[in-house]
Enzyme design. Sequence first.
Site, PDB file in Angstrom:
ATOM      1  N   CYS A   4     -72.702  10.198  50.552  1.00 13.15           N
ATOM      2  CA  CYS A   4     -73.373  11.368  49.994  1.00 13.15           C
ATOM      3  C   CYS A   4     -74.326  10.979  48.869  1.00 13.15           C
ATOM      4  O   CYS A   4     -73.994  10.126  48.049  1.00 13.15           O
ATOM      5  CB  CYS A   4     -72.350  12.347  49.418  1.00 13.15           C
ATOM      6  SG  CYS A   4     -71.012  12.765  50.538  1.00 13.15           S
ATOM      7  N   SER A   5     -75.470  11.658  48.825  1.00 10.13           N
ATOM      8  CA  SER A   5     -76.366  11.467  47.685  1.00 10.13           C
ATOM      9  C   SER A   5     -75.754  12.202  46.488  1.00 10.13           C
ATOM     10  O   SER A   5     -74.975  13.128  46.661  1.00 10.13           O
ATOM     11  CB  SER A   5     -77.756  12.018  48.000  1.00 10.13           C
ATOM     12  OG  SER A   5     -77.673  13.391  48.330  1.00 10.13           O
ATOM     13  N   ILE A  46     -75.557  14.372  42.754  1.00 17.05           N
ATOM     14  CA  ILE A  46     -76.166  15.522  42.074  1.00 17.05           C
ATOM     15  C   ILE A  46     -76.906  14.953  40.868  1.00 17.05           C
ATOM     16  O   ILE A  46     -76.287  14.333  40.001  1.00 17.05           O
ATOM     17  CB  ILE A  46     -75.066  16.519  41.667  1.00 17.05           C
ATOM     18  CG1 ILE A  46     -74.533  17.228  42.928  1.00 17.05           C
ATOM     19  CG2 ILE A  46     -75.577  17.513  40.635  1.00 17.05           C
ATOM     20  CD1 ILE A  46     -73.268  18.015  42.701  1.00 17.05           C
ATOM     21  N   CYS A  52     -84.099  21.804  49.844  1.00 18.53           N
ATOM     22  CA  CYS A  52     -84.274  20.389  49.480  1.00 18.53           C
ATOM     23  C   CYS A  52     -85.654  19.884  49.878  1.00 18.53           C
ATOM     24  O   CYS A  52     -86.049  18.785  49.497  1.00 18.53           O
ATOM     25  CB  CYS A  52     -83.185  19.536  50.117  1.00 18.53           C
ATOM     26  SG  CYS A  52     -81.637  20.424  50.355  1.00 18.53           S
ATOM     27  N   HIS A  56     -80.905  12.566  43.876  1.00 16.44           N
ATOM     28  CA  HIS A  56     -81.447  13.688  44.659  1.00 16.44           C
ATOM     29  C   HIS A  56     -81.501  14.966  43.826  1.00 16.44           C
ATOM     30  O   HIS A  56     -80.736  15.896  44.045  1.00 16.44           O
ATOM     31  CB  HIS A  56     -80.583  13.863  45.914  1.00 16.44           C
ATOM     32  CG  HIS A  56     -81.074  14.900  46.877  1.00 16.44           C
ATOM     33  ND1 HIS A  56     -82.404  15.290  46.974  1.00 16.44           N
ATOM     34  CD2 HIS A  56     -80.409  15.631  47.813  1.00 16.44           C
ATOM     35  CE1 HIS A  56     -82.517  16.217  47.915  1.00 16.44           C
ATOM     36  NE2 HIS A  56     -81.331  16.445  48.432  1.00 16.44           N
ATOM     37  N   LYS A  72     -79.829   8.549  48.291  1.00 16.10           N
ATOM     38  CA  LYS A  72     -78.488   7.999  48.083  1.00 16.10           C
ATOM     39  C   LYS A  72     -78.358   7.296  46.731  1.00 16.10           C
ATOM     40  O   LYS A  72     -77.404   7.540  46.009  1.00 16.10           O
ATOM     41  CB  LYS A  72     -78.177   7.020  49.226  1.00 16.10           C
ATOM     42  CG  LYS A  72     -76.878   6.268  49.078  1.00 16.10           C
ATOM     43  CD  LYS A  72     -75.702   7.220  49.233  1.00 16.10           C
ATOM     44  CE  LYS A  72     -74.445   6.741  48.546  1.00 16.10           C
ATOM     45  NZ  LYS A  72     -74.446   6.959  47.100  1.00 16.10           N
TER      46      LYS A  72
END
Lengths: 388, 133
Positions: A210-211, A213, A87, A336, A332
């Site tokens: 969670c960020s 997909i 990442c 991402h 977020k």
Amino acid sequence: MRDVAVIGVGITKFGELWDKSLRDLTVEAGLKAIQDAGISSDDIDALYGGNMSSGLFVNQEHIAAMIAEATGLTEKHIPATRVEDACASGGVALRHGYMSVASGIHDIVVVGGVEKMTDVSPSLATDALATAGDQEWEAFFGMTFPGLYAMIARRHMHEYGTTKEQLAKVAVKNHHNGSMNPNAHFQNEISIEEALSATMIAEPLGLFDCSPISDGAATLILCPLERAKEFTDKPVKIVASAQASDTIALHSRNDICRMDATIAAANLAYKQANLRPKDIDLAEVHDCFTITEIVAIEDLGFVKKGDGGKAAEEGLTQIDGKMPVNPSGGLKAKGHPVGATGVAQAVEVVTQLRGEAGKRQVKDAEIGMTHNVGGSGATCAVHIFEVV
Amino acid sequence: MAVSRFWREIPQRYNLEGNQCTICGRKYFPPKHICDSCRRESIGKMKKVKLSGKGRIYSYTVIHTGSSMFNLQTPYIMAIVELNEGPRITGQIVDCETNDVKIGMPVESVFRKIGEDGKNGTIYYGYKFRLVK
């Protein structure tokens, strides 16, 4: 060593972009940056492309040359290099671009970042992301990527009394910021109650911790500071470029409530720039999960270790707070696309320092930082930018 | 996972075989070629050591969205266990309810099936942990 400036930025919308391929995304961000910089493709000396896992996401490796070809650079035969550090691929690609200009090897360099994640099922995307951790000693036994950060959150709660409400505050703030970013994956506000009642992913982290997909790409054009005025009235100088590493497996760290790679990279960056945490006007930090932003603002020295949750609760990190964090919406809400993230953070900071961030503009921003993490903290890249 | 890679890891996964730096005494799991503290001094001076499998929960989570091999097991508990000998290790906590687990609880390792490589592939075995009452 020469001073290095950013003279152009480009970014695509982030999101589930089913009608766009990896190639389409890189071309879109790349051409925007070239236009923004006012250069022609003849000026470009080299390309560095950050990408985590095009192999697992779209079955294509060797994408740096492909990007150069797709953006019309074929006949220039420039060196095109893919950079991979999970990442943190984007942030590390930026560092390679920076080093190549600073060293005098290249003059005008394109730094791109891209990830096309939604061509595979969410479960395969989860598998691909887990490769950023230790395959043989974490993922093999059933660990997931959100699971690693959930264990950081649980321990942080245990040691410092951090609460789920404080985590939720990070998500609410970043969604608010994202609502003012036309390129963000999510442009909707959420409430604390919505965040707290969301489906669990890995306890104590729910869906809004969670960020997402995302698909997306971002591009920067770098050149020596002494030449920057040829191309732009608003060059932004890179005053620090630092990177550090740590163990690949989370369980091998001494203390999972801090990221030693962040601390090492930040210390180096502050030293290079001769700045202190209180000098930073805004930061784009790696909030792949809400807990990650809390740990990051502690490790970067904006608040004391353990006070990150309280800082989120009290609004310190809002756009109008004392230390604005993730005005773009962060990972977020902005989204991402992992390989693009580090470059996209730099695009946001440059946009802010130019005073062109519109409704989410941080007032009087002159110095900005980006903080990009790979895996559960095995790689960290920190950059500091300053208005010239 | 190819069969040879599976075989190579049998001593660690079946028997919790780690190693130890004979200079400073630090223990590692999985085994390391070089000690983090003694570095080049430790080359050729790392010896095998079997770990007890007993330790305490350092942190944990309940996974609700698993990776492809584990999705049918959700919700399941994963933890970092701090072994009594020092190294920390990631594993599943089994034979209890998801809300039974707390940081600091004593656990012991058990030998279990971990997964399989598709319908016709190798079955993987290894360690999981259970609470010590």
